[in-house]
Design a protein around this motif. Structure first.
Motif, PDB file in Angstrom:
ATOM      1  N   SER A  14      71.644 -36.297  41.069  1.00  0.00           N
ATOM      2  CA  SER A  14      72.590 -36.290  42.195  1.00  0.00           C
ATOM      3  C   SER A  14      73.146 -37.688  42.450  1.00  0.00           C
ATOM      4  O   SER A  14      74.329 -37.847  42.770  1.00  0.00           O
ATOM      5  N   ASP A  15      72.300 -38.709  42.292  1.00  0.00           N
ATOM      6  CA  ASP A  15      72.792 -40.087  42.433  1.00  0.00           C
ATOM      7  C   ASP A  15      73.836 -40.397  41.366  1.00  0.00           C
ATOM      8  O   ASP A  15      74.854 -41.043  41.650  1.00  0.00           O
ATOM      9  N   GLN A  35      77.740 -32.273  35.928  1.00  0.00           N
ATOM     10  CA  GLN A  35      76.559 -32.205  36.784  1.00  0.00           C
ATOM     11  C   GLN A  35      75.396 -31.543  36.053  1.00  0.00           C
ATOM     12  O   GLN A  35      74.243 -31.978  36.164  1.00  0.00           O
ATOM     13  N   HIS A  83      76.969 -38.708  42.276  1.00  0.00           N
ATOM     14  CA  HIS A  83      77.480 -39.093  43.598  1.00  0.00           C
ATOM     15  C   HIS A  83      77.669 -37.893  44.519  1.00  0.00           C
ATOM     16  O   HIS A  83      78.678 -37.769  45.221  1.00  0.00           O
ATOM     17  N   ILE A  84      76.688 -36.982  44.495  1.00  0.00           N
ATOM     18  CA  ILE A  84      76.678 -35.851  45.417  1.00  0.00           C
ATOM     19  C   ILE A  84      75.266 -35.710  45.977  1.00  0.00           C
ATOM     20  O   ILE A  84      74.329 -36.339  45.484  1.00  0.00           O
ATOM     21  N   SER A  85      75.108 -34.894  46.986  1.00  0.00           N
ATOM     22  CA  SER A  85      73.790 -34.685  47.575  1.00  0.00           C
ATOM     23  C   SER A  85      72.944 -33.782  46.689  1.00  0.00           C
ATOM     24  O   SER A  85      73.464 -33.032  45.850  1.00  0.00           O
ATOM     25  N   ILE A  86      71.628 -33.844  46.887  1.00  0.00           N
ATOM     26  CA  ILE A  86      70.725 -32.975  46.119  1.00  0.00           C
ATOM     27  C   ILE A  86      71.015 -31.511  46.415  1.00  0.00           C
ATOM     28  O   ILE A  86      71.027 -30.669  45.506  1.00  0.00           O
ATOM     29  N   SER A  87      71.270 -31.192  47.674  1.00  0.00           N
ATOM     30  CA  SER A  87      71.539 -29.795  48.037  1.00  0.00           C
ATOM     31  C   SER A  87      72.823 -29.298  47.377  1.00  0.00           C
ATOM     32  O   SER A  87      72.893 -28.149  46.919  1.00  0.00           O
ATOM     33  N   ALA A  88      73.846 -30.169  47.303  1.00  0.00           N
ATOM     34  CA  ALA A  88      75.102 -29.770  46.662  1.00  0.00           C
ATOM     35  C   ALA A  88      74.889 -29.564  45.163  1.00  0.00           C
ATOM     36  O   ALA A  88      75.422 -28.609  44.583  1.00  0.00           O
ATOM     37  N   GLY A 113      66.999 -35.693  42.085  1.00  0.00           N
ATOM     38  CA  GLY A 113      67.357 -36.908  42.810  1.00  0.00           C
ATOM     39  C   GLY A 113      68.193 -37.857  41.975  1.00  0.00           C
ATOM     40  O   GLY A 113      69.249 -38.332  42.411  1.00  0.00           O
TER      41      GLY A 113
END
Length: 292
Positions: free
Chosen positions: A22-23, A8, A26-31, A19
Protein backbone atom coordinates in the motif's frame (compact mmCIF):
# COMPACT_ATOMS: atom_id res chain seq x y z
CA UNK A 1 -8.57 -4.30 -17.17
CA UNK A 2 -7.56 -1.32 -15.03
CA UNK A 3 -3.78 -0.95 -15.26
CA UNK A 4 -3.62 0.65 -11.80
CA UNK A 5 -5.31 -2.44 -10.38
CA UNK A 6 -2.74 -4.64 -12.08
CA UNK A 7 0.10 -2.58 -10.61
CA UNK A 8 -1.44 -2.89 -7.16
CA UNK A 9 -1.65 -6.66 -7.62
CA UNK A 10 2.00 -6.73 -8.71
CA UNK A 11 3.07 -4.73 -5.66
CA UNK A 12 1.30 -7.15 -3.32
CA UNK A 13 2.52 -10.21 -5.22
CA UNK A 14 6.14 -9.04 -4.94
CA UNK A 15 6.07 -7.87 -1.31
CA UNK A 16 3.46 -10.29 0.08
CA UNK A 17 2.76 -7.58 2.63
CA UNK A 18 -0.29 -5.30 2.54
CA UNK A 19 1.46 -2.51 4.44
CA UNK A 20 4.51 -2.31 2.16
CA UNK A 21 2.42 -2.77 -0.99
CA UNK A 22 0.00 0.00 0.00
CA UNK A 23 2.91 2.36 0.70
CA UNK A 24 4.39 1.54 -2.71
CA UNK A 25 1.06 2.24 -4.40
CA UNK A 26 0.34 5.33 -2.27
CA UNK A 27 -3.06 4.08 -1.12
CA UNK A 28 -4.44 2.89 2.21
CA UNK A 29 -4.31 -0.75 3.28
CA UNK A 30 -8.11 -0.93 3.29
CA UNK A 31 -8.28 0.46 -0.26
CA UNK A 32 -5.66 -2.03 -1.46
CA UNK A 33 -7.49 -4.93 0.19
CA UNK A 34 -10.78 -3.78 -1.36
CA UNK A 35 -9.22 -3.47 -4.83
CA UNK A 36 -7.61 -6.91 -4.65
CA UNK A 37 -10.93 -8.47 -3.67
CA UNK A 38 -12.58 -6.65 -6.58
CA UNK A 39 -9.95 -8.12 -8.91
CA UNK A 40 -10.53 -11.60 -7.49
CA UNK A 41 -14.29 -11.19 -7.93
CA UNK A 42 -13.75 -10.08 -11.53
CA UNK A 43 -11.58 -13.14 -12.24
CA UNK A 44 -13.75 -15.53 -10.24
CA UNK A 45 -10.80 -17.08 -8.36
CA UNK A 46 -8.78 -16.24 -5.23
CA UNK A 47 -5.35 -14.82 -6.06
CA UNK A 48 -4.00 -14.75 -2.50
CA UNK A 49 -4.25 -16.86 0.61
CA UNK A 50 -4.14 -14.51 3.58
CA UNK A 51 -4.61 -14.71 7.31
CA UNK A 52 -3.69 -12.41 10.18
CA UNK A 53 0.05 -13.07 9.71
CA UNK A 54 0.85 -14.17 6.17
CA UNK A 55 0.02 -13.45 2.55
CA UNK A 56 0.79 -15.98 -0.20
CA UNK A 57 -0.09 -16.37 -3.86
CA UNK A 58 -2.48 -19.16 -4.80
CA UNK A 59 -1.81 -21.34 -7.85
CA UNK A 60 -4.21 -19.09 -9.77
CA UNK A 61 -2.32 -16.07 -8.46
CA UNK A 62 0.97 -17.47 -9.76
CA UNK A 63 -0.54 -17.86 -13.23
CA UNK A 64 -2.06 -14.39 -13.14
CA UNK A 65 1.29 -12.91 -12.04
CA UNK A 66 2.89 -13.68 -15.41
CA UNK A 67 -0.03 -12.08 -17.23
CA UNK A 68 0.12 -8.99 -15.02
CA UNK A 69 3.86 -8.51 -15.57
CA UNK A 70 3.60 -8.93 -19.33
CA UNK A 71 0.60 -6.60 -19.51
CA UNK A 72 2.28 -3.95 -17.38
CA UNK A 73 5.37 -4.07 -19.58
CA UNK A 74 3.32 -3.80 -22.78
CA UNK A 75 1.32 -0.94 -21.30
CA UNK A 76 4.49 1.03 -20.61
CA UNK A 77 5.68 0.46 -24.16
CA UNK A 78 2.46 1.46 -25.90
CA UNK A 79 1.98 4.48 -23.62
CA UNK A 80 5.43 5.69 -24.59
CA UNK A 81 4.77 5.14 -28.31
CA UNK A 82 1.42 6.95 -28.22
CA UNK A 83 2.39 9.92 -26.09
CA UNK A 84 5.96 10.57 -27.19
CA UNK A 85 5.94 13.50 -29.59
CA UNK A 86 9.55 14.44 -29.01
CA UNK A 87 12.97 12.90 -29.04
CA UNK A 88 13.07 12.70 -25.23
CA UNK A 89 12.40 9.31 -23.65
CA UNK A 90 10.15 9.20 -20.59
CA UNK A 91 8.72 6.52 -18.33
CA UNK A 92 10.01 4.10 -15.70
CA UNK A 93 12.45 1.19 -15.54
CA UNK A 94 13.31 -1.05 -12.60
CA UNK A 95 16.79 -2.12 -11.52
CA UNK A 96 17.97 -4.65 -8.92
CA UNK A 97 21.41 -4.84 -7.31
CA UNK A 98 23.26 -5.44 -4.07
CA UNK A 99 24.10 -2.67 -1.63
CA UNK A 100 27.74 -2.98 -2.73
CA UNK A 101 26.75 -2.58 -6.38
CA UNK A 102 24.68 0.49 -5.56
CA UNK A 103 27.69 2.48 -4.37
CA UNK A 104 30.38 0.76 -6.43
CA UNK A 105 28.85 0.99 -9.91
CA UNK A 106 25.38 2.47 -9.82
CA UNK A 107 26.25 5.93 -8.57
CA UNK A 108 28.21 6.78 -11.70
CA UNK A 109 25.83 4.92 -14.03
CA UNK A 110 22.76 6.61 -12.59
CA UNK A 111 24.44 10.01 -12.62
CA UNK A 112 25.21 9.69 -16.34
CA UNK A 113 21.77 8.25 -17.06
CA UNK A 114 20.00 11.07 -15.23
CA UNK A 115 21.89 13.67 -17.27
CA UNK A 116 21.17 11.91 -20.57
CA UNK A 117 17.54 10.93 -19.84
CA UNK A 118 16.05 13.19 -17.14
CA UNK A 119 12.47 12.10 -17.88
CA UNK A 120 13.07 8.39 -17.18
CA UNK A 121 12.42 7.35 -13.59
CA UNK A 122 14.43 4.49 -12.10
CA UNK A 123 12.93 2.17 -9.51
CA UNK A 124 15.90 0.71 -7.60
CA UNK A 125 15.68 -2.33 -5.35
CA UNK A 126 18.61 -3.68 -3.33
CA UNK A 127 19.10 -7.18 -1.96
CA UNK A 128 21.12 -10.37 -2.12
CA UNK A 129 23.12 -10.42 -5.40
CA UNK A 130 22.44 -14.15 -5.75
CA UNK A 131 18.79 -13.29 -6.48
CA UNK A 132 19.60 -10.68 -9.13
CA UNK A 133 19.31 -12.91 -12.20
CA UNK A 134 16.14 -14.58 -10.90
CA UNK A 135 14.50 -11.16 -10.47
CA UNK A 136 15.06 -10.47 -14.18
CA UNK A 137 14.04 -13.94 -15.35
CA UNK A 138 10.86 -13.78 -13.27
CA UNK A 139 10.02 -10.36 -14.67
CA UNK A 140 10.24 -8.60 -11.30
CA UNK A 141 12.82 -6.12 -12.60
CA UNK A 142 13.86 -4.89 -16.03
CA UNK A 143 17.60 -5.01 -15.27
CA UNK A 144 19.97 -6.22 -12.59
CA UNK A 145 23.66 -6.09 -11.70
CA UNK A 146 25.37 -9.31 -10.61
CA UNK A 147 28.21 -11.74 -11.26
CA UNK A 148 28.07 -13.69 -14.51
CA UNK A 149 27.42 -17.42 -13.99
CA UNK A 150 29.28 -20.05 -15.99
CA UNK A 151 26.21 -20.62 -18.15
CA UNK A 152 23.77 -17.86 -19.03
CA UNK A 153 20.09 -18.85 -18.94
CA UNK A 154 18.40 -18.85 -22.31
CA UNK A 155 17.01 -15.50 -23.36
CA UNK A 156 19.24 -13.53 -20.99
CA UNK A 157 21.60 -10.78 -22.17
CA UNK A 158 24.76 -9.78 -20.30
CA UNK A 159 27.01 -6.73 -20.58
CA UNK A 160 30.22 -6.71 -18.49
CA UNK A 161 31.08 -3.76 -16.24
CA UNK A 162 34.09 -4.94 -14.24
CA UNK A 163 36.08 -7.94 -13.05
CA UNK A 164 36.57 -8.66 -9.35
CA UNK A 165 39.01 -11.18 -7.83
CA UNK A 166 37.67 -13.59 -5.22
CA UNK A 167 39.64 -13.40 -1.98
CA UNK A 168 40.18 -15.66 1.00
CA UNK A 169 39.95 -13.41 4.05
CA UNK A 170 40.83 -13.87 7.73
CA UNK A 171 40.57 -11.67 10.85
CA UNK A 172 43.40 -9.19 11.24
CA UNK A 173 44.22 -10.51 14.71
CA UNK A 174 44.00 -14.10 15.89
CA UNK A 175 41.13 -14.32 18.36
CA UNK A 176 40.58 -18.10 18.34
CA UNK A 177 43.42 -20.70 18.12
CA UNK A 178 42.01 -22.54 15.10
CA UNK A 179 41.42 -19.35 13.07
CA UNK A 180 44.78 -18.54 11.42
CA UNK A 181 45.85 -15.13 10.21
CA UNK A 182 48.19 -16.61 7.58
CA UNK A 183 47.40 -18.83 4.63
CA UNK A 184 47.16 -22.58 5.39
CA UNK A 185 49.36 -24.75 3.21
CA UNK A 186 48.46 -28.39 3.85
CA UNK A 187 45.03 -29.94 3.10
CA UNK A 188 44.83 -31.06 6.71
CA UNK A 189 45.12 -27.49 7.89
CA UNK A 190 42.30 -26.35 5.61
CA UNK A 191 40.05 -29.18 6.79
CA UNK A 192 40.22 -27.96 10.40
CA UNK A 193 39.45 -24.30 9.70
CA UNK A 194 35.88 -23.00 10.11
CA UNK A 195 34.75 -21.58 6.76
CA UNK A 196 32.14 -18.85 6.29
CA UNK A 197 30.73 -19.06 2.78
CA UNK A 198 27.82 -17.84 0.67
CA UNK A 199 24.82 -20.12 0.57
CA UNK A 200 24.92 -20.25 -3.22
CA UNK A 201 25.97 -18.32 -6.29
CA UNK A 202 29.11 -17.85 -8.35
CA UNK A 203 31.55 -17.42 -5.46
CA UNK A 204 30.22 -20.53 -3.70
CA UNK A 205 30.47 -22.58 -6.89
CA UNK A 206 34.09 -21.54 -7.40
CA UNK A 207 35.26 -22.09 -3.85
CA UNK A 208 33.55 -25.51 -3.77
CA UNK A 209 35.41 -26.42 -6.96
CA UNK A 210 38.69 -25.12 -5.48
CA UNK A 211 38.32 -27.43 -2.49
CA UNK A 212 37.18 -30.37 -4.63
CA UNK A 213 40.23 -30.15 -6.87
CA UNK A 214 42.47 -30.39 -3.79
CA UNK A 215 40.45 -33.23 -2.25
CA UNK A 216 39.63 -31.11 0.80
CA UNK A 217 36.40 -31.49 2.74
CA UNK A 218 35.98 -27.99 4.22
CA UNK A 219 34.52 -27.47 7.65
CA UNK A 220 31.56 -25.15 7.00
CA UNK A 221 30.92 -23.01 10.05
CA UNK A 222 28.25 -20.79 8.46
CA UNK A 223 26.47 -20.34 5.13
CA UNK A 224 25.17 -16.81 4.84
CA UNK A 225 23.17 -14.62 2.50
CA UNK A 226 25.13 -11.58 1.37
CA UNK A 227 28.87 -11.01 1.13
CA UNK A 228 28.77 -8.13 3.60
CA UNK A 229 27.74 -10.58 6.33
CA UNK A 230 30.76 -12.77 5.54
CA UNK A 231 33.12 -9.83 6.08
CA UNK A 232 31.41 -9.03 9.38
CA UNK A 233 31.64 -12.60 10.72
CA UNK A 234 35.27 -12.97 9.65
CA UNK A 235 36.23 -9.67 11.31
CA UNK A 236 34.78 -11.03 14.56
CA UNK A 237 36.98 -14.11 14.33
CA UNK A 238 34.38 -16.76 13.50
CA UNK A 239 36.37 -18.22 10.59
CA UNK A 240 37.89 -17.71 7.16
CA UNK A 241 35.66 -16.46 4.36
CA UNK A 242 35.61 -15.88 0.62
CA UNK A 243 34.33 -12.60 -0.81
CA UNK A 244 34.76 -10.52 -3.98
CA UNK A 245 37.48 -7.88 -3.66
CA UNK A 246 34.97 -5.18 -4.54
CA UNK A 247 32.94 -6.05 -1.43
CA UNK A 248 35.97 -5.90 0.83
CA UNK A 249 37.19 -2.63 -0.70
CA UNK A 250 33.88 -0.96 0.13
CA UNK A 251 33.38 -2.53 3.56
CA UNK A 252 33.63 -0.36 6.71
CA UNK A 253 35.31 -3.40 8.33
CA UNK A 254 38.15 -3.77 5.83
CA UNK A 255 40.72 -2.53 8.36
CA UNK A 256 39.88 -5.51 10.56
CA UNK A 257 40.48 -8.01 7.75
CA UNK A 258 43.59 -9.68 6.40
CA UNK A 259 43.67 -10.98 2.80
CA UNK A 260 45.29 -14.41 2.65
CA UNK A 261 47.86 -15.15 -0.04
CA UNK A 262 46.30 -18.41 -1.21
CA UNK A 263 47.72 -20.21 -4.24
CA UNK A 264 46.36 -20.99 -6.70
CA UNK A 265 44.00 -18.06 -6.63
CA UNK A 266 40.28 -18.45 -7.11
CA UNK A 267 39.02 -17.58 -10.58
CA UNK A 268 37.80 -13.95 -10.61
CA UNK A 269 34.32 -13.22 -11.82
CA UNK A 270 32.77 -10.76 -14.22
CA UNK A 271 30.24 -8.31 -12.86
CA UNK A 272 27.78 -6.79 -15.25
CA UNK A 273 24.31 -5.86 -16.30
CA UNK A 274 21.58 -8.42 -17.03
CA UNK A 275 18.28 -8.12 -18.84
CA UNK A 276 16.05 -10.30 -20.95
CA UNK A 277 16.88 -10.04 -24.63
CA UNK A 278 13.25 -9.19 -25.35
CA UNK A 279 13.48 -6.30 -22.88
CA UNK A 280 15.97 -4.59 -25.19
CA UNK A 281 13.04 -3.85 -27.49
CA UNK A 282 11.87 -1.46 -24.79
CA UNK A 283 13.51 1.90 -25.69
CA UNK A 284 13.86 2.82 -22.01
CA UNK A 285 15.75 -0.38 -21.15
CA UNK A 286 17.80 -0.10 -24.31
CA UNK A 287 18.75 3.47 -23.37
CA UNK A 288 20.21 2.34 -20.05
CA UNK A 289 21.88 -0.67 -21.69
CA UNK A 290 23.45 1.44 -24.43
CA UNK A 291 24.80 3.99 -21.97
CA UNK A 292 27.15 1.39 -20.46
Amino acid sequence: MNIKLLKQFLALAETLHFGRASDECHISISALSRNIRHLEDELGVPLFNRDNRTVALTQEGQKFLKYARDTSSQWNLIRHELTDNSDQLSGEISLYGSVTASYSFLYELLRRFRIAYPAIEIKLRTGDPEHAIAHVLDGKEDLSIAARPANLPRGLAFKPIATSPLLFIAPLEQQVPNIPTTSPTAPGEWANIPMILSESGVSRTRVDEWFRQRDIAPRIYAQVTGNEAIVSMVSLGFGIGVVPKIVLDNSPLKDRIRVLDVKPELEPYDIGLFTLKKNLKNPLVDAFWSLM
